[in-house]
Enzyme design. Sequence first.
Site, PDB file in Angstrom:
ATOM      1  N   TYR A 160       0.843  -1.207   0.000  1.00 20.12           N
ATOM      2  CA  TYR A 160       0.000   0.000   0.000  1.00 20.12           C
ATOM      3  C   TYR A 160       0.879   1.259   0.000  1.00 20.12           C
ATOM      4  O   TYR A 160       0.501   2.304  -0.524  1.00 20.12           O
ATOM      5  CB  TYR A 160      -0.973  -0.022   1.181  1.00 20.12           C
ATOM      6  CG  TYR A 160      -2.199   0.844   0.962  1.00 20.12           C
ATOM      7  CD1 TYR A 160      -3.055   0.615  -0.114  1.00 20.12           C
ATOM      8  CD2 TYR A 160      -2.498   1.894   1.828  1.00 20.12           C
ATOM      9  CE1 TYR A 160      -4.171   1.402  -0.319  1.00 20.12           C
ATOM     10  CE2 TYR A 160      -3.622   2.687   1.632  1.00 20.12           C
ATOM     11  CZ  TYR A 160      -4.452   2.432   0.555  1.00 20.12           C
ATOM     12  OH  TYR A 160      -5.553   3.225   0.358  1.00 20.12           O
ATOM     13  N   LYS A 167      -3.163   8.234   3.127  1.00 24.46           N
ATOM     14  CA  LYS A 167      -4.394   7.990   3.903  1.00 24.46           C
ATOM     15  C   LYS A 167      -4.213   8.463   5.354  1.00 24.46           C
ATOM     16  O   LYS A 167      -5.169   8.960   5.964  1.00 24.46           O
ATOM     17  CB  LYS A 167      -4.782   6.506   3.880  1.00 24.46           C
ATOM     18  CG  LYS A 167      -5.296   6.009   2.538  1.00 24.46           C
ATOM     19  CD  LYS A 167      -6.573   6.697   2.060  1.00 24.46           C
ATOM     20  CE  LYS A 167      -7.202   5.949   0.885  1.00 24.46           C
ATOM     21  NZ  LYS A 167      -8.291   6.708   0.240  1.00 24.46           N
TER      22      LYS A 167
HETATM   23  C1  N5H Z   1      -2.771  -3.288  -0.056  1.00 24.80           C
HETATM   24  C2  N5H Z   1      -3.508  -3.052  -1.109  1.00 24.80           C
HETATM   25  C3  N5H Z   1      -3.066  -3.424  -2.489  1.00 24.80           C
HETATM   26  C4  N5H Z   1      -1.955  -2.502  -3.034  1.00 24.80           C
HETATM   27  C5  N5H Z   1      -2.308  -1.073  -3.152  1.00 24.80           C
HETATM   28  C6  N5H Z   1      -3.377  -0.563  -3.780  1.00 24.80           C
HETATM   29  C7  N5H Z   1      -3.724   0.834  -3.772  1.00 24.80           C
HETATM   30  C8  N5H Z   1      -4.769   1.307  -4.392  1.00 24.80           C
HETATM   31  C9  N5H Z   1      -5.240   2.734  -4.340  1.00 24.80           C
HETATM   32  C10 N5H Z   1      -4.886   3.624  -5.500  1.00 24.80           C
HETATM   33  C11 N5H Z   1      -5.874   4.755  -5.459  1.00 24.80           C
HETATM   34  C12 N5H Z   1      -4.909   2.891  -6.827  1.00 24.80           C
HETATM   35  C13 N5H Z   1      -4.385   3.668  -8.004  1.00 24.80           C
HETATM   36  O1  N5H Z   1      -4.202   4.865  -7.962  1.00 24.80           O
HETATM   37  C14 N5H Z   1      -4.137   2.882  -9.264  1.00 24.80           C
HETATM   38  C15 N5H Z   1      -3.631   3.723 -10.419  1.00 24.80           C
HETATM   39  O2  N5H Z   1      -2.230   3.848 -10.373  1.00 24.80           O
HETATM   40  C16 N5H Z   1      -3.987   3.058 -11.755  1.00 24.80           C
HETATM   41  N1  N5H Z   1      -5.442   2.924 -11.947  1.00 24.80           N
HETATM   42  C17 N5H Z   1      -6.185   3.870 -12.563  1.00 24.80           C
HETATM   43  O3  N5H Z   1      -5.728   4.893 -13.030  1.00 24.80           O
HETATM   44  C18 N5H Z   1      -7.681   3.596 -12.626  1.00 24.80           C
HETATM   45  C19 N5H Z   1      -8.063   3.491 -14.093  1.00 24.80           C
HETATM   46  C20 N5H Z   1      -8.405   4.712 -11.895  1.00 24.80           C
HETATM   47  C21 N5H Z   1      -9.910   4.542 -11.911  1.00 24.80           C
HETATM   48  O4  N5H Z   1      -7.964   4.663 -10.559  1.00 24.80           O
HETATM   49  C22 N5H Z   1      -7.856   5.811  -9.841  1.00 24.80           C
HETATM   50  N2  N5H Z   1      -7.443   5.680  -8.586  1.00 24.80           N
HETATM   51  O5  N5H Z   1      -8.136   6.884 -10.323  1.00 24.80           O
HETATM   52  C23 N5H Z   1      -4.788  -2.301  -0.945  1.00 24.80           C
HETATM   53  C24 N5H Z   1      -6.025  -3.048  -1.354  1.00 24.80           C
HETATM   54  C25 N5H Z   1      -6.106  -4.372  -0.634  1.00 24.80           C
HETATM   55  C26 N5H Z   1      -7.271  -2.204  -0.997  1.00 24.80           C
HETATM   56  C27 N5H Z   1      -7.424  -0.983  -1.869  1.00 24.80           C
HETATM   57  C28 N5H Z   1      -7.532  -1.189  -3.326  1.00 24.80           C
HETATM   58  C29 N5H Z   1      -7.437   0.230  -1.277  1.00 24.80           C
HETATM   59  C30 N5H Z   1      -7.660   1.526  -1.951  1.00 24.80           C
HETATM   60  O6  N5H Z   1      -7.223   2.568  -1.394  1.00 24.80           O
HETATM   61  O7  N5H Z   1      -8.270   1.586  -3.021  1.00 24.80           O
END
Ligand code: N5H
Length: 259
Positions: A160, A167
């Site tokens: 994370y 966060k």
């Molecule tokens: C321990 C975990 C798993 C590892 C970490 C996950 C973190 C996720 C959060 C962020 C917000 C994800 C993110 O920004 C992904 C982007 O780099 C690529 N994705 C995108 O651009 C998509 C298309 C768009 C819709 O996403 C965003 N954010 O705009 C944590 C998990 C077990 C739980 C989890 C997934 C937590 C969380 O904070 O969402």
Amino acid sequence: MNLSLEGKTYVVMGVANKRSIAWGIAQSLSQAGARLIFTYGGERMEKNVRTLADSLEQEHSLVYPCDITDDAEIEKTFQQIKDEVGTIHGLAHCIAFANKEELDGDYLNTTRDGFMLAHNISSYSLTAVAKVIRELDLMREGGSIVTMTYLGGEKVVKNYNVMGVAKASLDASVRYLANDFGKENIRVNAISAGPMRTLSAKGIGGFNEVIKEMEEKAPLRRPVTQEEVGDTALFLMSDMARGITGELIHVDGGYNKVG
Ligand code: N5H
């Protein structure tokens, strides 16, 4: 006192598709009689958000672009919202971003730019929007602001990384904003949801193991659903939660309590 949101208006930020936590919140609020306004972050999202908004039972859906890294755009969007509805009673902030390559391996590999980006989008955006709500006197009848956080802000959760640090900053912002807004009867709280298969979780390494761990270790022995998170947001938006502010409520089947 009840859970009805009849006659009240809420802004929901961060719907990407039907699996979004923001959409779960929107459905719960809508079922309770709320009028909803949506904002989306990128042009790619617009069509999805409009289609989903149109599927709700309300006269016409209000959908606005809002790039939360741009103060002028936030102001413009919320001024348009004010012109349209006058007063809002709540805000659901469901926005986060970090570079994918920094959500893997050592936290130590976080770059300065990646750190700033994650904090700007995932944490400061709440404060930026709250500021505009105050400036425009948009919640003049009191209100409720709800944001989404995750356990990784309280404890080290594998991969994370920089999102956990962002966060933690968001969680602290909730407490300070709750204190600033309390005298206006505006409450500010965070929901810490268990892992869910949202678009932002897509393609994240090790996600299946995290779900498996929920099934094995969480007191409820299962992952949580969009509806469960949505209903908690509904509670926090409603008068039933009138004594709760600055709080972080876990909706994770009790996972955070187990060592
Ligand atoms: C321990 C975990 C798993 C590892 C970490 C996950 C973190 C996720 C959060 C962020 C917000 C994800 C993110 O920004 C992904 C982007 O780099 C690529 N994705 C995108 O651009 C998509 C298309 C768009 C819709 O996403 C965003 N954010 O705009 C944590 C998990 C077990 C739980 C989890 C997934 C937590 C969380 O904070 O969402």
